[in-house]
Design a protein around this motif. Structure first.
Motif, PDB file in Angstrom:
ATOM      1  N   UNK A  71       0.864  -0.996  -0.009  1.00 60.67           N
ATOM      2  CA  UNK A  71      -0.297   0.300   0.180  1.00 60.67           C
ATOM      3  C   UNK A  71       1.050   1.390  -0.455  1.00 60.67           C
ATOM      4  N   UNK A  72       2.069   1.089   1.037  1.00 58.50           N
ATOM      5  CA  UNK A  72       2.695   1.954   0.932  1.00 58.50           C
ATOM      6  C   UNK A  72       3.785   2.634  -1.067  1.00 58.50           C
ATOM      7  N   UNK A  73       3.899   1.748  -1.253  1.00 64.06           N
ATOM      8  CA  UNK A  73       4.101   2.120  -2.586  1.00 64.06           C
ATOM      9  C   UNK A  73       3.498   2.043  -3.256  1.00 64.06           C
ATOM     10  N   UNK A  74       1.853   1.837  -3.138  1.00 64.60           N
ATOM     11  CA  UNK A  74       0.712   2.808  -4.232  1.00 64.60           C
ATOM     12  C   UNK A  74       0.897   4.524  -3.658  1.00 64.60           C
ATOM     13  N   UNK A  75       1.354   4.475  -2.678  1.00 62.94           N
ATOM     14  CA  UNK A  75       1.425   5.202  -2.049  1.00 62.94           C
ATOM     15  C   UNK A  75       2.014   6.552  -2.756  1.00 62.94           C
ATOM     16  N   UNK A  76       3.547   6.472  -2.439  1.00 64.51           N
ATOM     17  CA  UNK A  76       4.499   7.144  -2.395  1.00 64.51           C
ATOM     18  C   UNK A  76       3.911   7.265  -4.212  1.00 64.51           C
ATOM     19  N   UNK A  77       3.557   6.627  -4.878  1.00 67.74           N
ATOM     20  CA  UNK A  77       3.633   6.482  -6.749  1.00 67.74           C
ATOM     21  C   UNK A  77       2.931   7.577  -7.094  1.00 67.74           C
ATOM     22  N   UNK A  78       1.648   7.575  -6.333  1.00 64.50           N
ATOM     23  CA  UNK A  78       0.008   8.615  -6.727  1.00 64.50           C
ATOM     24  C   UNK A  78       0.829  10.415  -5.782  1.00 64.50           C
ATOM     25  N   UNK A  88       9.656  12.982  -0.039  1.00 65.95           N
ATOM     26  CA  UNK A  88       9.023  11.762   0.943  1.00 65.95           C
ATOM     27  C   UNK A  88       9.850  10.824   1.435  1.00 65.95           C
ATOM     28  N   UNK A  89      10.541  10.878   2.710  1.00 65.99           N
ATOM     29  CA  UNK A  89      11.674  10.515   3.598  1.00 65.99           C
ATOM     30  C   UNK A  89      10.810   9.071   3.684  1.00 65.99           C
ATOM     31  N   UNK A  90      11.687   8.210   3.732  1.00 66.34           N
ATOM     32  CA  UNK A  90      11.480   6.150   4.236  1.00 66.34           C
ATOM     33  C   UNK A  90      12.244   6.024   5.401  1.00 66.34           C
ATOM     34  N   UNK A 104       9.971   1.126  -4.671  1.00 70.98           N
ATOM     35  CA  UNK A 104       9.453   2.256  -3.410  1.00 70.98           C
ATOM     36  C   UNK A 104      10.408   3.171  -3.585  1.00 70.98           C
ATOM     37  N   UNK A 105      11.822   2.619  -3.089  1.00 66.67           N
ATOM     38  CA  UNK A 105      12.848   3.374  -2.648  1.00 66.67           C
ATOM     39  C   UNK A 105      13.541   4.344  -3.908  1.00 66.67           C
ATOM     40  N   UNK A 106      12.850   3.597  -5.034  1.00 71.72           N
ATOM     41  CA  UNK A 106      13.749   4.423  -6.023  1.00 71.72           C
ATOM     42  C   UNK A 106      12.504   5.567  -6.073  1.00 71.72           C
ATOM     43  N   UNK A 107      11.289   5.673  -5.976  1.00 75.59           N
ATOM     44  CA  UNK A 107      10.010   6.555  -6.646  1.00 75.59           C
ATOM     45  C   UNK A 107      10.892   7.857  -5.135  1.00 75.59           C
ATOM     46  N   UNK A 108      11.316   7.515  -3.563  1.00 71.92           N
ATOM     47  CA  UNK A 108      11.507   8.437  -3.180  1.00 71.92           C
ATOM     48  C   UNK A 108      12.535   9.229  -2.788  1.00 71.92           C
ATOM     49  N   UNK A 109      12.887  10.632  -2.205  1.00 73.47           N
ATOM     50  CA  UNK A 109      13.754  11.053  -2.160  1.00 73.47           C
ATOM     51  C   UNK A 109      15.092  10.857  -1.227  1.00 73.47           C
ATOM     52  N   UNK A 110      14.407  10.121  -0.186  1.00 74.74           N
ATOM     53  CA  UNK A 110      15.517   9.851   0.609  1.00 74.74           C
ATOM     54  C   UNK A 110      15.094   8.686   1.280  1.00 74.74           C
ATOM     55  N   UNK A 111      15.814   8.128   1.741  1.00 68.64           N
ATOM     56  CA  UNK A 111      15.724   6.578   2.947  1.00 68.64           C
ATOM     57  C   UNK A 111      16.559   6.523   3.819  1.00 68.64           C
ATOM     58  N   UNK A 133      21.002  16.967  -0.190  1.00 72.87           N
ATOM     59  CA  UNK A 133      22.501  16.525   0.280  1.00 72.87           C
ATOM     60  C   UNK A 133      22.079  15.267  -0.777  1.00 72.87           C
ATOM     61  N   UNK A 134      23.177  14.616  -1.201  1.00 72.12           N
ATOM     62  CA  UNK A 134      23.687  14.004  -1.752  1.00 72.12           C
ATOM     63  C   UNK A 134      23.096  13.113  -1.956  1.00 72.12           C
ATOM     64  N   UNK A 135      23.711  12.461  -0.588  1.00 69.20           N
ATOM     65  CA  UNK A 135      23.535  10.670  -0.580  1.00 69.20           C
ATOM     66  C   UNK A 135      22.427  10.781  -0.270  1.00 69.20           C
ATOM     67  N   UNK A 136      21.173   9.884  -0.825  1.00 70.30           N
ATOM     68  CA  UNK A 136      20.212   9.239  -1.121  1.00 70.30           C
ATOM     69  C   UNK A 136      19.935   8.326   0.197  1.00 70.30           C
ATOM     70  N   UNK A 137      20.649   7.649   0.564  1.00 70.43           N
ATOM     71  CA  UNK A 137      19.920   6.525   1.831  1.00 70.43           C
ATOM     72  C   UNK A 137      21.723   7.003   2.539  1.00 70.43           C
ATOM     73  N   UNK A 138      20.925   6.775   4.145  1.00 76.28           N
ATOM     74  CA  UNK A 138      21.894   7.446   5.085  1.00 76.28           C
ATOM     75  C   UNK A 138      21.339   6.387   6.231  1.00 76.28           C
ATOM     76  N   UNK A 139      22.307   5.613   6.133  1.00 76.38           N
ATOM     77  CA  UNK A 139      22.754   4.767   7.229  1.00 76.38           C
ATOM     78  C   UNK A 139      22.692   5.462   9.526  1.00 76.38           C
ATOM     79  N   UNK A 140      21.743   4.963   9.845  1.00 77.81           N
ATOM     80  CA  UNK A 140      21.324   5.937  11.429  1.00 77.81           C
ATOM     81  C   UNK A 140      22.358   4.392  12.233  1.00 77.81           C
TER      82      UNK A 140
END
Length: 503
Positions: A71-78, A88-90, A104-111, A133-140
């Motif tokens: 459902x989140x995948x569909x939501x982000x696409x919309x 969009x931050x996931x 889902x990750x590809x369509x979002x701006x940051x993860x 930030x250039x880095x899309x994926x942030x490891x916390x």
């Protein structure tokens, strides 16, 4: 209008997201510019998108879990189609591992992967200041727990009145059970006790009486466990209800002494057994003393008033039908109030993946990634076990058949309930949406035809359970008949049973 919206799709309205409230609590100076908006997986994603975008946020943070990923995948696409400028931050367990290639990750701006309590706030500061930030994926990395603001003040009065309130006294798990994402943790870390106790007191004063602890190992540290239990004992009333997940083979005497003091209806313990097979436990890196586990379960059942919810998993590597049946029968003999028969799921990032080829484990490629077959259990058998689990939930765990269940299980619980499960599916083709009155009638016929239970005994126990059910009317097997008609009916059932055996 909030510039930051924190949102997720909960499985049901009764669930209140603890994760969103952690993020909100740790936004610091950005908190007045943010809001929490929770939904469930029931509404159409387009309706959720409409509500989110109506507030014209600059940032939407979405929590992604196994139950809401599709459902989140569909939501982000919309969202990106309608408002591509909205960032969009996931975050969440479903996108913290194996995120590469996920649409889902590809369509979002940051993860943000991992525990984003502090990392989310830092990213929002940058974005609201115009930095990208250039880095899309942030490891916390796991944050220091004493540096976190606790989230409990952000449960609203409506949450407290109508929803489950989740709390955690610790994070992490020292064990390495490979089916679980907690196997990736290095240890369990407690929150500072005084602050946590103050938060519990504030929740209690606001009217919370149902506390669901999400700690993986509540009884790992007996000193802390005893302190928490004593805290609630001094505040015990008729409404108080506590849920804890406990390690089955770790029950020291000082903890037992406190557990015995809780009255009926106030305490539920979730006990993960998963399997009693030592070889299977070794394969999945599960350290469990089976003798201690059985002894502790017996003690809890006989010496406390706690409601015991025990877990078993179908489809573990190295486990065949016979092995699972043995674990099931051993657990039934210990008489927990509920046995949750779960189907193995391959959670993204869990170490269980290393067994996929050696044990020919094949999983559903779609959420919830349930096991389809292994080298020990083929697909048709796995389907039978899935139905077994569903009927067990419907009949045994529902609590509606306390008199009938022992008659159904007899001395061979797994064998007999599997036989009944096969009969139910053959005669209904359903594992959901069976009306309760019809279920009573099916159990009468099935117990007599499939399990060869004496019709009079089946009728007696089912009538007893039916009288407690609150259902209006009477089931067909309970309709008054003359003695001669009853004798004819019983002969007909016996004949039907013999014909079924012959077939």
């Amino acid at each position: 209008m909030p510039e930051i919206i924190l949102s997720t799709l909960n499985a049901k309205h009764i669930h209140a997201s603890l994760g969103l409230r952690y993020l909100y609590a740790n936004l610091d100076e950005l908190q007045p510019r943010a809001a929490i908006r929770e939904f469930t997986i029931e509404p159409w994603p387009i309706d959720v998108a409409e509500q989110l975008l109506a507030e014209q946020p600059r940032i939407i943070g979405l929590g992604v879990y196994i139950w809401n990923v599709e459902r989140t995948q569909q939501l982000v696409t919309l969202l990106k189609q309608i408002s591509p400028q909205t960032l969009i931050i996931l975050g969440g367990p479903e996108v913290s591992h194996e995120w590469q290639g996920q649409p889902l990750v590809e369509q979002s701006d940051y993860l943000i992967t991992g525990q984003g309590d502090l990392a989310f706030a830092q990213l929002c500061r940058q974005l609201l200041q115009g930095e990208r930030p250039i880095q899309k994926v942030i490891e916390a990395p796991p944050p220091p727990l004493d540096a976190l603001q606790l989230p409990y003040a952000h449960y609203s009065d409506q949450d407290i009145a109508h929803r489950l309130i989740y709390v955690e006294a610790s994070r992490g798990c020292p064990f390495k059970c490979e089916f679980c994402l907690s196997a990736l943790d290095k240890s369990a870390r407690p929150f500072p006790r005084e602050r946590f106790m103050q938060a519990l007191e504030q929740l209690y004063q606001r009217g919370v009486r149902h506390f669901k602890f999400v700690d993986r190992t509540f009884n790992l540290n007996p000193e802390q466990s005893v302190a928490l239990l004593k805290f609630f004992l001094t505040r015990l009333d008729e409404q108080l209800f506590l849920h804890f997940e406990v390690i089955p083979d770790h029950l020291p005497e000082r903890l037992r002494a406190v557990l015995k003091r809780f009255p009926t209806g106030s305490l539920q313990l979730e006990i993960g057994i998963q399997s009693f097979n030592p070889e299977v436990q070794k394969i999945i890196s599960r350290k469990q003393d089976n003798d201690k586990s059985r002894a502790n379960l017996h003690w809890l059942r006989t010496e406390t008033q706690a409601h015991l919810h025990a877990d078993l998993i179908i489809g573990l590597p190295g486990e065949d039908m016979h092995s699972f049946a043995d674990s099931f029968d051993r657990l039934v003999a210990l008489a927990p109030h509920e046995i949750q028969v779960g189907i193995l799921k391959r959670l993204k990032g869990s170490p269980i993946i290393r067994h996929s080829e050696p044990f020919r484990m094949r999983y559903n490629p779609a959420a919830p990634y349930n096991i389809l077959c292994t080298d020990r259990i083929d697909f048709p058998t796995m389907q039978r076990l899935n139905r077994f689990a569903r009927y067990w939930e419907m009949i045994a765990n529902s609590g509606r058949f306390p008199q009938t269940l022992p008659l159904l299980l007899g001395e061979q619980p797994f064998k007999r309930f599997m036989q009944l499960s096969d009969w139910l599916f053959a005669n209904t083709g359903q594992v959901h949406r069976i009306a309760l009155k019809r279920l009573f009638e099916l159990l009468y016929t099935g117990s007599v035809e499939s399990l060869e239970i004496d019709p009079a005994a089946a009728r007696q126990t089912l009538e007893s359970d039916f009288s407690r059910s609150g259902i209006k009317g009477r089931p067909t097997f309970s309709q008054p008949v003359s003695p001669s008609d009853a004798d004819t009916a019983d002969r007909t059932v016996r004949l039907s049973t013999r014909q079924a055996r012959h077939r």
